[in-house]
Design a protein around this motif. Structure first.
Motif, PDB file in Angstrom:
ATOM      1  N   LEU A   1       0.796  -1.224   0.000  1.00  0.00           N
ATOM      2  CA  LEU A   1       0.000   0.000   0.000  1.00  0.00           C
ATOM      3  C   LEU A   1       0.828   1.273   0.000  1.00  0.00           C
ATOM      4  N   GLY A   2       2.114   1.165   0.285  1.00  0.00           N
ATOM      5  CA  GLY A   2       2.951   2.355   0.343  1.00  0.00           C
ATOM      6  C   GLY A   2       3.412   2.654   1.756  1.00  0.00           C
ATOM      7  N   ASP A   3       4.499   3.421   1.861  1.00  0.00           N
ATOM      8  CA  ASP A   3       5.084   3.721   3.166  1.00  0.00           C
ATOM      9  C   ASP A   3       4.154   4.535   4.053  1.00  0.00           C
ATOM     10  N   ASP A   4       3.343   5.407   3.460  1.00  0.00           N
ATOM     11  CA  ASP A   4       2.501   6.311   4.250  1.00  0.00           C
ATOM     12  C   ASP A   4       1.122   5.731   4.566  1.00  0.00           C
ATOM     13  N   ALA A   5       0.857   4.521   4.085  1.00  0.00           N
ATOM     14  CA  ALA A   5      -0.480   3.966   4.268  1.00  0.00           C
ATOM     15  C   ALA A   5      -0.642   3.261   5.613  1.00  0.00           C
ATOM     16  N   VAL A   6       0.433   2.873   6.236  1.00  0.00           N
ATOM     17  CA  VAL A   6       0.383   2.147   7.506  1.00  0.00           C
ATOM     18  C   VAL A   6       1.219   2.913   8.518  1.00  0.00           C
ATOM     19  N   HIS A   7       0.593   3.291   9.617  1.00  0.00           N
ATOM     20  CA  HIS A   7       1.316   4.034  10.652  1.00  0.00           C
ATOM     21  C   HIS A   7       0.597   3.843  11.976  1.00  0.00           C
ATOM     22  N   GLY A   8       1.265   4.204  13.033  1.00  0.00           N
ATOM     23  CA  GLY A   8       0.665   4.159  14.351  1.00  0.00           C
ATOM     24  C   GLY A   8       0.083   5.500  14.746  1.00  0.00           C
ATOM     25  N   LEU A   9      -0.502   5.577  15.946  1.00  0.00           N
ATOM     26  CA  LEU A   9      -1.089   6.804  16.470  1.00  0.00           C
ATOM     27  C   LEU A   9      -0.347   7.227  17.725  1.00  0.00           C
ATOM     28  N   ALA A  10      -0.274   8.520  17.926  1.00  0.00           N
ATOM     29  CA  ALA A  10       0.379   9.073  19.112  1.00  0.00           C
ATOM     30  C   ALA A  10      -0.423  10.277  19.583  1.00  0.00           C
ATOM     31  N   VAL A  11      -0.177  10.664  20.819  1.00  0.00           N
ATOM     32  CA  VAL A  11      -0.890  11.792  21.429  1.00  0.00           C
ATOM     33  C   VAL A  11      -0.157  13.089  21.085  1.00  0.00           C
ATOM     34  N   ARG A  12      -0.984  14.138  20.795  1.00  0.00           N
ATOM     35  CA  ARG A  12      -0.431  15.478  20.545  1.00  0.00           C
ATOM     36  C   ARG A  12      -0.844  16.390  21.694  1.00  0.00           C
ATOM     37  N   ALA A  13       0.022  17.309  22.026  1.00  0.00           N
ATOM     38  CA  ALA A  13      -0.232  18.229  23.143  1.00  0.00           C
ATOM     39  C   ALA A  13      -1.240  19.298  22.723  1.00  0.00           C
ATOM     40  N   ASP A  14      -2.511  18.894  22.622  1.00  0.00           N
ATOM     41  CA  ASP A  14      -3.583  19.812  22.244  1.00  0.00           C
ATOM     42  C   ASP A  14      -4.863  19.282  22.885  1.00  0.00           C
ATOM     43  N   HIS A  15      -5.632  20.150  23.565  1.00  0.00           N
ATOM     44  CA  HIS A  15      -6.851  19.712  24.244  1.00  0.00           C
ATOM     45  C   HIS A  15      -8.008  19.473  23.288  1.00  0.00           C
ATOM     46  N   ARG A  16      -7.996  20.081  22.127  1.00  0.00           N
ATOM     47  CA  ARG A  16      -9.099  19.916  21.191  1.00  0.00           C
ATOM     48  C   ARG A  16      -9.115  18.489  20.644  1.00  0.00           C
ATOM     49  N   PRO A  17     -10.227  17.804  20.671  1.00  0.00           N
ATOM     50  CA  PRO A  17     -10.257  16.408  20.210  1.00  0.00           C
ATOM     51  C   PRO A  17      -9.798  16.256  18.764  1.00  0.00           C
ATOM     52  N   GLU A  18     -10.156  17.253  17.887  1.00  0.00           N
ATOM     53  CA  GLU A  18      -9.787  17.152  16.484  1.00  0.00           C
ATOM     54  C   GLU A  18      -8.285  17.227  16.265  1.00  0.00           C
ATOM     55  N   ARG A  19      -7.560  17.809  17.226  1.00  0.00           N
ATOM     56  CA  ARG A  19      -6.116  18.014  17.070  1.00  0.00           C
ATOM     57  C   ARG A  19      -5.301  17.209  18.094  1.00  0.00           C
ATOM     58  N   ALA A  20      -5.935  16.327  18.820  1.00  0.00           N
ATOM     59  CA  ALA A  20      -5.241  15.645  19.919  1.00  0.00           C
ATOM     60  C   ALA A  20      -4.499  14.384  19.476  1.00  0.00           C
TER      61      ALA A  20
END
Length: 474
Positions: A365-384
């Motif tokens: 599928l390509g290098d960018d198609a599979v990745h993990g998730l991590a937390v971002r320092a932002d309180h807004r759910p859309e940007r967290a």
């Protein structure tokens, strides 16, 4: 010390056969000047067709019109010799390839790791057969004696000097490693076995065979110490297969690709390492070569996995012209750490480990198609949340619960029997780009589902207007 000698009597021919798609078809190695081309070695199928080593190429073509003629290349033979030395380095740190078409390795110190000699010998033979190289193996306390005994024996194992001397004494002088003229001279004197030569007085033996032949006999008996030059594996791998015809389909490249990745895996096993990035170079005749890079998230060396990853990338590559040759080049060879496995593996039999599945998905599928998730320092759910590859510094997740399924956009939550479990939790931030002023609640629907919903900041939970659904809890 105990030395195993691996004699490779058909090294050049076996190397050519490994790169031929049909090993059962007649094949011959050709050498000599253009005016006098002769067959140097032939396969069993070529012998059955009437071809013989030493035969002229014209006579061979008259006998059999359909056989593959491969140019004998001494440099190619040396490359195969190096490849097998790198493979043998897995079993011993003392590997010598100074003798032609021969590997000598000290295996006495390897028994604790690989088991007794019969088990180690069986493993060596199985892997050599899988690689496609015919061989004879002899074990002896002296590397030079092991090499000479391999001329007449296969599978002989002597572990003490006395049986070794007895086995050497029964060797014909023609197979003792002496120069042909020396062996012929000894036979004319009536000396047919080495034990007869060993029984001669030293002074008389020196006059008859010369100083160099006497040194050779002393090496066989262990009376003259001659250190061996030991092999050191290189820090990179490079192999090439030249195709006999233009290839326009990726399916036709699978045979050389399997050979190349298998050789890479054997090389990596020998140096106890892995590969994290390698390149396939597709050679064209009238345009620049095509490079296909295969990158992995972690070092690997499993041959089937390397082949599948390279196959997936190759099928997606755009090849501008027919392919005449394939190279595999690997410079990044880090240490390999096998993945941890449970003693009782609960996975189904046909399931693959996550590491292999991840790499196969990236290849397909390509290098960018599979990745993990991590937390971002932002309180807004859309940007967290962010992809794991974008994360540079670890961030602690929020202490309050967050849903595992966040909707792309909030939608009205239409349920007249909602029950508020916890809340409100106010999120008020983002005035600089996307301002958010909301009170979030953990609610339970009439069907028993737990949802994450919000209302405008300051509104009561029982006020008119209802909740906006933003996510679901598992």
């Amino acid at each position: 010390m105990l030395w195993a000698c691996i004699l490779l009597p058909q090294l050049a021919l076996d190397g050519a056969l490994r790169r031929h798609p049909d090993p059962d078809a007649p094949l011959a190695l050709v050498t000599g000047p253009a005016q006098r081309r002769v067959l140097r070695a032939v396969t069993a199928a070529a012998k059955a067709a009437g071809l013989r080593a030493g035969q002229s190429l014209g006579a061979a073509q008259a006998l059999c019109s359909r056989f593959a003629a491969v140019e004998y290349d001494p440099a190619e033979v040396e490359r195969w010799h190096d490849f097998l030395a790198a493979w043998a380095y897995r079993y011993s740190s003392l590997v010598s390839r100074t003798m032609p078409s021969t590997l000598v390795l000290e295996v006495g110190a390897s028994f604790k790791l690989f088991g007794p000699w019969p088990r180690l010998e069986a493993q060596l033979r199985a892997e050599l057969a899988e690689l496609g190289f015919r061989h004879r193996i002899v074990l002896a306390p002296n590397p030079y004696a092991a090499r000479v005994l391999a001329n007449a024996h296969d599978g002989l194992a002597v572990t003490d000097p006395a049986p070794m001397q007895h086995a050497l004494g029964h060797l014909p002088v023609e197979r003792s490693g002496l120069a042909p003229e020396v062996a012929t001279s000894l036979r004319r004197m009536g000396l047919r076995k080495l034990r007869q030569v060993f029984a001669l007085p030293r002074a008389a033996l020196t006059r008859r065979v010369g100083v160099e032949a006497l040194k050779h006999l002393d090496r066989l008996r262990g009376e003259l110490s001659t250190p061996l030059q030991y092999y050191q594996p290189p820090d990179s791998f490079q192999s090439r297969i030249e195709l006999n015809f233009d290839v326009e389909s990726s399916q036709a490249l699978l045979f050389p690709l399997r050979r190349l990745t298998g050789d890479l895996a054997a090389f990596l096993a020998g140096r106890d390492g892995g590969v994290q990035r390698f390149t396939l170079v597709l050679e064209h005749e009238r345009c620049a070569d095509t490079e296909v890079t295969i990158g992995l998230l972690a070092p690997e060396r499993d041959p089937s996995m390397l082949f599948e990853l390279a196959r997936g990338r190759l099928e997606q590559a755009r090849v501008p012209a027919p392919v005449r040759g394939v190279q595999l080049i690997a410079h990044e060879l880090p240490a390999f750490v096998p993945a941890g496995r449970d003693l009782f593996d609960a996975r189904p039999q046909q399931a693959v480990p996550w590491e292999q599945l991840r790499e196969r998905l990236r290849a397909r599928l390509g290098d960018d198609a599979v990745h993990g998730l991590a937390v971002r320092a932002d309180h807004r759910p859309e940007r967290a949340w962010q992809t794991a590859s974008e994360s540079r510094h670890p961030v602690q997740p929020p202490p309050l619960p967050r849903p595992g399924w966040l909707l792309p956009k909030p939608v009205p939550l239409r349920d007249h029997r909602l029950r508020v479990l916890t809340g409100p939790e106010r999120i008020e931030t983002g005035w600089w780009d996307l301002e958010v002023r909301r009170d979030y609640y953990l609610v339970e629907t009439s069907l028993g589902q737990r949802a994450w919903a919000f209302r405008p900041a300051g509104d009561r939970a029982d006020a008119a207007g209802g909740f906006m659904l933003h996510g679901w809890f598992a």
